[in-house]
Design a protein around this motif. Structure first.
Motif, PDB file in Angstrom:
ATOM      1  N   PHE A  35     -45.962 -62.829  -2.639  1.00  0.00           N
ATOM      2  CA  PHE A  35     -46.673 -62.833  -1.370  1.00  0.00           C
ATOM      3  C   PHE A  35     -46.108 -63.952  -0.498  1.00  0.00           C
ATOM      4  N   GLU A  36     -46.703 -64.173   0.659  1.00  0.00           N
ATOM      5  CA  GLU A  36     -46.182 -65.209   1.565  1.00  0.00           C
ATOM      6  C   GLU A  36     -46.264 -66.595   0.958  1.00  0.00           C
ATOM      7  N   THR A  37     -47.366 -66.879   0.253  1.00  0.00           N
ATOM      8  CA  THR A  37     -47.574 -68.230  -0.261  1.00  0.00           C
ATOM      9  C   THR A  37     -47.782 -68.273  -1.767  1.00  0.00           C
ATOM     10  N   SER A  38     -47.667 -67.145  -2.460  1.00  0.00           N
ATOM     11  CA  SER A  38     -47.934 -67.127  -3.892  1.00  0.00           C
ATOM     12  C   SER A  38     -47.197 -65.959  -4.546  1.00  0.00           C
ATOM     13  N   ASP A  58     -45.706 -58.491   3.995  1.00  0.00           N
ATOM     14  CA  ASP A  58     -46.894 -58.279   3.186  1.00  0.00           C
ATOM     15  C   ASP A  58     -46.664 -58.742   1.758  1.00  0.00           C
ATOM     16  N   ARG A  59     -45.667 -58.145   1.083  1.00  0.00           N
ATOM     17  CA  ARG A  59     -45.351 -58.503  -0.300  1.00  0.00           C
ATOM     18  C   ARG A  59     -44.029 -57.889  -0.706  1.00  0.00           C
ATOM     19  N   ASN A  60     -43.530 -58.350  -1.845  1.00  0.00           N
ATOM     20  CA  ASN A  60     -42.326 -57.782  -2.432  1.00  0.00           C
ATOM     21  C   ASN A  60     -42.557 -57.655  -3.932  1.00  0.00           C
ATOM     22  N   ARG A  61     -42.225 -56.486  -4.491  1.00  0.00           N
ATOM     23  CA  ARG A  61     -42.409 -56.246  -5.918  1.00  0.00           C
ATOM     24  C   ARG A  61     -41.060 -56.100  -6.601  1.00  0.00           C
TER      25      ARG A  61
END
Length: 227
Positions: free
Chosen positions: A211-214, A184-187
């Motif tokens: 995110f996956e692409t940004s 999903d995402r990494n912070r």
């Protein structure tokens, strides 16, 4: 005593101004986001606590709402308050842009979550592990997500006065979905904080979400209050 108090107050005001400069430096059309966060903890007794949280997230410096997040929960501490389990509920209002237009659509989400936190000290460094499992009701869709958070708190000691009102804060949190797109995402976050007293602290810092692409940059201002 009065001079000492005034110096402390001046230091706090200076810290706030310095930390907020990046926010005011951003124009309203900037992609650099801003999150205003309040995190509270009400101790009912030595074991039980109520968690409460408000997050006001903007697409830019301020004034362009991205998300309003309200979260609460009931927790139970054990192992000399080093561990806590919590059952919670969250409401999230998202204002999503439609494609590349200036139009927005509102998305409502109701969220149930369970979490386990564990605290440990390595010398002066405080470590915080948080495992959270979420059941998300997004409009007519149901999703599940797992999150792992690792946080570090490093006090900055004034050797002359042997005090540690200031501290460095850093964390990494990864989000994993149960559906097709697993990641999903990494912070990633790095901030500077100030302990106003034993119940209240103020923190601000930079966060990047991958995110996956940004990816997306954020400036976070956080208030922690225990009462």
């Amino acid at each position: 005593m009065r001079n000492i108090y005034m110096k402390k107050k001046a230091s706090l005001v200076a810290l706030i101004i310095v930390l907020m400069l990046p926010v005011f430096a951003q124009s309203q059309e900037s992609d650099f986001g801003n999150w205003l966060i309040y995190i509270g903890n009400k101790k009912l007794n030595q074991k039980w606590n109520i968690h409460n949280e408000v997050q006001y997230r903007n697409y830019n410096a301020i004034g362009d709402l991205e998300q309003l997040l309200l979260r609460t929960g009931l927790g139970y501490s054990f192992n000399e308050n080093k561990n806590n389990i919590l059952l919670g509920y969250g409401y999230i209002l998202s204002e999503n842009y439609v494609g590349n237009t200036d139009e927005k659509v509102s998305v409502n989400e109701h969220r149930i979550f369970q979490q386990f936190t564990s605290k440990q000290n390595v010398g002066l460094v405080k470590l915080n592990h948080r495992y959270r499992f979420e059941q998300r009701f997004v409009e007519n869709d149901f999703k599940m997500r797992f999150r792992y958070f690792l946080g570090l708190n490093i006090p900055l000691i004034n050797k002359e006065k042997d005090k540690n009102n200031y501290y460095l804060s850093a964390y990494n949190e990864i989000f994993i979905n149960s559906k097709s797109s697993v990641f999903d995402r990494n912070r990633v976050y790095l901030g500077l904080g100030y302990n106003i007293n034993k119940n209240l602290k103020l923190e601000a810092g930079y966060m990047n979400q991958f995110f996956e692409t940004s990816s997306r940059d954020q400036f976070n201002i956080i208030t922690f209050f225990t009462f």
